[in-house]
Design an enzyme around this catalytic site. Sequence first.
Site, PDB file in Angstrom:
ATOM      1  N   ASP A 213      -5.066  16.539  32.023  1.00 44.22           N
ATOM      2  CA  ASP A 213      -6.342  16.983  32.577  1.00 44.22           C
ATOM      3  C   ASP A 213      -7.022  15.886  33.385  1.00 44.22           C
ATOM      4  O   ASP A 213      -8.113  16.095  33.919  1.00 44.22           O
ATOM      5  CB  ASP A 213      -7.280  17.424  31.447  1.00 44.22           C
ATOM      6  CG  ASP A 213      -6.935  18.814  30.920  1.00 44.22           C
ATOM      7  OD1 ASP A 213      -5.951  19.394  31.409  1.00 44.22           O
ATOM      8  OD2 ASP A 213      -7.638  19.300  30.023  1.00 44.22           O
TER       9      ASP A 213
ATOM     10  N   ARG B 172      -6.738  23.517  35.037  1.00 42.61           N
ATOM     11  CA  ARG B 172      -5.301  23.332  35.188  1.00 42.61           C
ATOM     12  C   ARG B 172      -4.979  21.839  35.142  1.00 42.61           C
ATOM     13  O   ARG B 172      -5.800  20.997  35.533  1.00 42.61           O
ATOM     14  CB  ARG B 172      -4.804  23.913  36.513  1.00 42.61           C
ATOM     15  CG  ARG B 172      -5.118  25.380  36.714  1.00 42.61           C
ATOM     16  CD  ARG B 172      -4.459  25.935  37.955  1.00 42.61           C
ATOM     17  NE  ARG B 172      -3.006  25.901  37.854  1.00 42.61           N
ATOM     18  CZ  ARG B 172      -2.209  26.431  38.783  1.00 42.61           C
ATOM     19  NH1 ARG B 172      -2.721  26.997  39.865  1.00 42.61           N
ATOM     20  NH2 ARG B 172      -0.901  26.382  38.633  1.00 42.61           N
TER      21      ARG B 172
ATOM     22  N   ALA C  87     -19.003   5.877  25.956  1.00 43.35           N
ATOM     23  CA  ALA C  87     -19.447   7.117  26.596  1.00 43.35           C
ATOM     24  C   ALA C  87     -18.298   8.126  26.597  1.00 43.35           C
ATOM     25  O   ALA C  87     -17.720   8.422  25.563  1.00 43.35           O
ATOM     26  CB  ALA C  87     -19.950   6.817  28.009  1.00 43.35           C
ATOM     27  N   TYR C  88     -17.949   8.661  27.752  1.00 38.86           N
ATOM     28  CA  TYR C  88     -16.923   9.705  27.859  1.00 38.86           C
ATOM     29  C   TYR C  88     -15.576   9.228  27.320  1.00 38.86           C
ATOM     30  O   TYR C  88     -14.830   9.977  26.671  1.00 38.86           O
ATOM     31  CB  TYR C  88     -16.806  10.117  29.323  1.00 38.86           C
ATOM     32  CG  TYR C  88     -16.043  11.395  29.590  1.00 38.86           C
ATOM     33  CD1 TYR C  88     -15.835  12.347  28.602  1.00 38.86           C
ATOM     34  CD2 TYR C  88     -15.549  11.659  30.863  1.00 38.86           C
ATOM     35  CE1 TYR C  88     -15.145  13.521  28.866  1.00 38.86           C
ATOM     36  CE2 TYR C  88     -14.862  12.835  31.141  1.00 38.86           C
ATOM     37  CZ  TYR C  88     -14.660  13.761  30.133  1.00 38.86           C
ATOM     38  OH  TYR C  88     -13.980  14.916  30.398  1.00 38.86           O
ATOM     39  N   ALA C  89     -15.243   7.952  27.577  1.00 39.39           N
ATOM     40  CA  ALA C  89     -13.952   7.419  27.127  1.00 39.39           C
ATOM     41  C   ALA C  89     -13.830   7.461  25.611  1.00 39.39           C
ATOM     42  O   ALA C  89     -12.730   7.661  25.072  1.00 39.39           O
ATOM     43  CB  ALA C  89     -13.780   5.991  27.633  1.00 39.39           C
ATOM     44  N   LEU C  90     -14.928   7.260  24.913  1.00 41.60           N
ATOM     45  CA  LEU C  90     -14.903   7.314  23.451  1.00 41.60           C
ATOM     46  C   LEU C  90     -14.566   8.721  22.977  1.00 41.60           C
ATOM     47  O   LEU C  90     -13.784   8.905  22.037  1.00 41.60           O
ATOM     48  CB  LEU C  90     -16.255   6.869  22.889  1.00 41.60           C
ATOM     49  CG  LEU C  90     -16.368   6.786  21.358  1.00 41.60           C
ATOM     50  CD1 LEU C  90     -15.399   5.755  20.803  1.00 41.60           C
ATOM     51  CD2 LEU C  90     -17.799   6.449  20.948  1.00 41.60           C
ATOM     52  N   SER C  91     -15.132   9.726  23.631  1.00 39.65           N
ATOM     53  CA  SER C  91     -14.827  11.118  23.280  1.00 39.65           C
ATOM     54  C   SER C  91     -13.357  11.444  23.528  1.00 39.65           C
ATOM     55  O   SER C  91     -12.788  12.321  22.860  1.00 39.65           O
ATOM     56  CB  SER C  91     -15.702  12.075  24.098  1.00 39.65           C
ATOM     57  OG  SER C  91     -17.071  11.846  23.851  1.00 39.65           O
TER      58      SER C  91
ATOM     59  N   ASP D 128     -30.005   7.353  29.222  1.00 41.39           N
ATOM     60  CA  ASP D 128     -28.955   6.504  29.786  1.00 41.39           C
ATOM     61  C   ASP D 128     -28.564   6.952  31.188  1.00 41.39           C
ATOM     62  O   ASP D 128     -28.200   6.136  32.037  1.00 41.39           O
ATOM     63  CB  ASP D 128     -27.720   6.535  28.877  1.00 41.39           C
ATOM     64  CG  ASP D 128     -27.894   5.697  27.620  1.00 41.39           C
ATOM     65  OD1 ASP D 128     -28.797   4.852  27.584  1.00 41.39           O
ATOM     66  OD2 ASP D 128     -27.108   5.890  26.667  1.00 41.39           O
ATOM     67  N   GLY D 129     -28.623   8.258  31.450  1.00 39.80           N
ATOM     68  CA  GLY D 129     -28.272   8.761  32.775  1.00 39.80           C
ATOM     69  C   GLY D 129     -29.159   8.198  33.865  1.00 39.80           C
ATOM     70  O   GLY D 129     -28.690   7.865  34.959  1.00 39.80           O
TER      71      GLY D 129
END
Length: 223
Positions: free
Chosen positions: A106, A87, A118-122, A2-3
């Site tokens: 964060d 931080r 993708a990242y949002a699901l995590s 996918d990348g």
Amino acid sequence: GDGSLLGAARALCRSSTPVLGVNRGRLGFLTDIRPDELEEKVAEVLGGDYLSEQRFLLEAEVYREGERIGAADGLNDVVLHPGKAARMIEFELFIDGQFVYSQRSDGLIVATPTGSTAYALSGGGPIVHPRLEAITLVPMFPHTLSSRPIVIDAASEIILHISASNSTYPHISCDGQTQVVAKPGDVLKIRRKSERLTLIHPLEHNYFEICRTKLGWSNRLGE
């Protein structure tokens, strides 16, 4: 993987070149042709037997004292994060000129429907069907339990004011592949990109079947 397709999407959306994905990676949400069926499926596509859909991208611009100092695009997401420093960062969120909230966290994931798996699901965001014109905003480890993901109209303009009181230089990452380093006091503007990706699928493509396979959902009873 996918990348690779994400990088191709950002480059080829400008010329409206259709993209067909072959999965040589691990997950393969966007690249749905297996290597062992490459010749068969590509032949079908070249013969005119395929499904075509449009996916929108996001464009991000960073401004410093009114001057644009960086820009990048993302098919999956635009992420504001602390960079190498572990931080929290502080910022204010505006949508279509209206103040939404100030937050210490964060960072924030701003995701397209494509990036919702993708990242949002995590980060605890919802899965958004790719045909929807929507953008998801997912806070990353916010310093309050009341902060929850928000789904907004994809035509909205999102503005993040990075607080001048931050002691670190936050990063803006697009698809986890390109990034712009901001400094306290900078302004991040995110909007839907005018050019779209044309994504090609074999005729048997089924979005929910991909979700079942990739995310481990249960099959029908008795199967």
